[in-house]
Design a protein around this motif. Structure first.
Motif, PDB file in Angstrom:
ATOM      1  N   LEU A  33       0.815  -1.205   0.000  1.00 38.93           N
ATOM      2  CA  LEU A  33       0.000   0.000   0.000  1.00 38.93           C
ATOM      3  C   LEU A  33       0.853   1.261   0.000  1.00 38.93           C
ATOM      4  N   TRP A  39       1.223   1.084  -6.950  1.00 38.22           N
ATOM      5  CA  TRP A  39       0.173   2.038  -7.355  1.00 38.22           C
ATOM      6  C   TRP A  39       0.052   2.057  -8.880  1.00 38.22           C
ATOM      7  N   LEU A  98      -5.668   3.507   0.693  1.00 36.38           N
ATOM      8  CA  LEU A  98      -5.228   4.266  -0.482  1.00 36.38           C
ATOM      9  C   LEU A  98      -5.886   5.646  -0.522  1.00 36.38           C
TER      10      LEU A  98
END
Length: 283
Positions: A33, A39, A98
């Motif tokens: 994360l 990402w 997120l």
């Protein structure tokens, strides 16, 4: 009143299991994360490969439910429900984290948002499904369950399955990184051979040799060579196949020749072998 209290107890136990699952999801998912490569992976990863990987991950969760779920399960239907709950926890925990980090923004397309959450939900759901065994207290009601789990773990097929689960988890965490390709590029063939031998040695030692808590007891009548071939070598073979599949999923092998594929796969098989061994110790 007594019947109402009896019906409330399972609900309370399940709620506690869900709370632990969120804790496990955050613990197992946090390294990914907070990693930039993960990402971007949710943005550019081929959607067909991503969907296939999510299905594989869900199948792993169903199997893990037989060892560690929110409650003791006795049927495939219950395992499916446990796996759905774990995946749901992974999705919610990933999306919330997120969003708090500012990675999910209102201007993003729906595909990008869904992709990022889907990628992050894999390790988070893994942490959610094993949270009860790693974070729960050992109550009297769970003692019989421990016996049942021990019987399942003794089956050869289930032991190989646990190796697949552990290898997949660690391979997923490392396959997207550029370091896998860089290490494979820098290694000579002799380095590669040494890494294979080290991987096999560590896998065998972690499971049978060094006395970790939860270490496997060798099957009765099994000699060194039988253990080495049936468990350690088989486990390393699993690590290689899982590494190859995960690298393909993330597009790390696209355009590579056979030599490069072998090198990169051998590099990733090292942590995958460690994951295969650790899974049998902690699940």
């Amino acid at each position: 009143m007594a019947s109402r209290a009896a019906s409330a107890h399972p609900n309370k136990k399940y709620a506690i299991g869900l709370a632990r699952a969120f804790g496990g999801a955050i613990i197992f998912g946090l390294p990914n994360l907070m990693t930039m490569e993960m990402w971007f992976l949710g943005f550019y990863l081929d959607r067909t490969r991503l969907v296939l990987f999510l299905l594989v991950n869900f199948a792993i969760l169903v199997g893990l439910s037989r060892f560690s779920g929110f409650e003791e399960t006795a049927s495939v239907k219950e395992d499916l429900l446990d796996a759905l709950a774990a995946y749901g926890v992974g999705v919610i925990a990933s999306a919330a984290t997120l969003a708090v980090f500012g990675i999910l923004l209102p201007g993003m397309s729906l595909g990008e948002i869904v992709g990022k959450i889907a990628v992050q939900s894999v390790p988070a759901s893994f942490g959610a499904i094993i949270a009860r065994r790693q974070m729960g207290d050992k109550t009297d009601g769970e003692k019989d369950d421990e016996h049942d789990v021990a019987e399942r773990r003794g089956a050869y097929g289930w032991q190989l399955f646990l190796m697949v689960a552990g290898a997949l988890f660690l391979a997923f965490n490392l396959a997207p990184t550029e370091e896998m390709i860089l290490i494979g590029f820098k290694m000579s063939p002799w380095h590669g051979i040494a890494l294979v031998l080290l991987s096999v040695l560590i896998l065998h030692a972690f499971v049978y040799g060094v006395g970790f808590a939860g270490q496997e007891q060798p099957p009765e009548g099994s000699g060194f060579w039988r253990l080495l071939i049936s468990y350690t070598i088989a486990g390393y073979g699993i690590a290689l196949l899982v590494s190859l599949y995960v690298l393909w999923t993330f597009g790390r092998l696209d355009g590579a020749d056979l030599t490069q594929i072998a090198s990169i796969t051998g590099v990733l098989a090292f942590p995958s072998a460690v994951g295969a061994a650790i899974a049998r110790l902690v699940v």
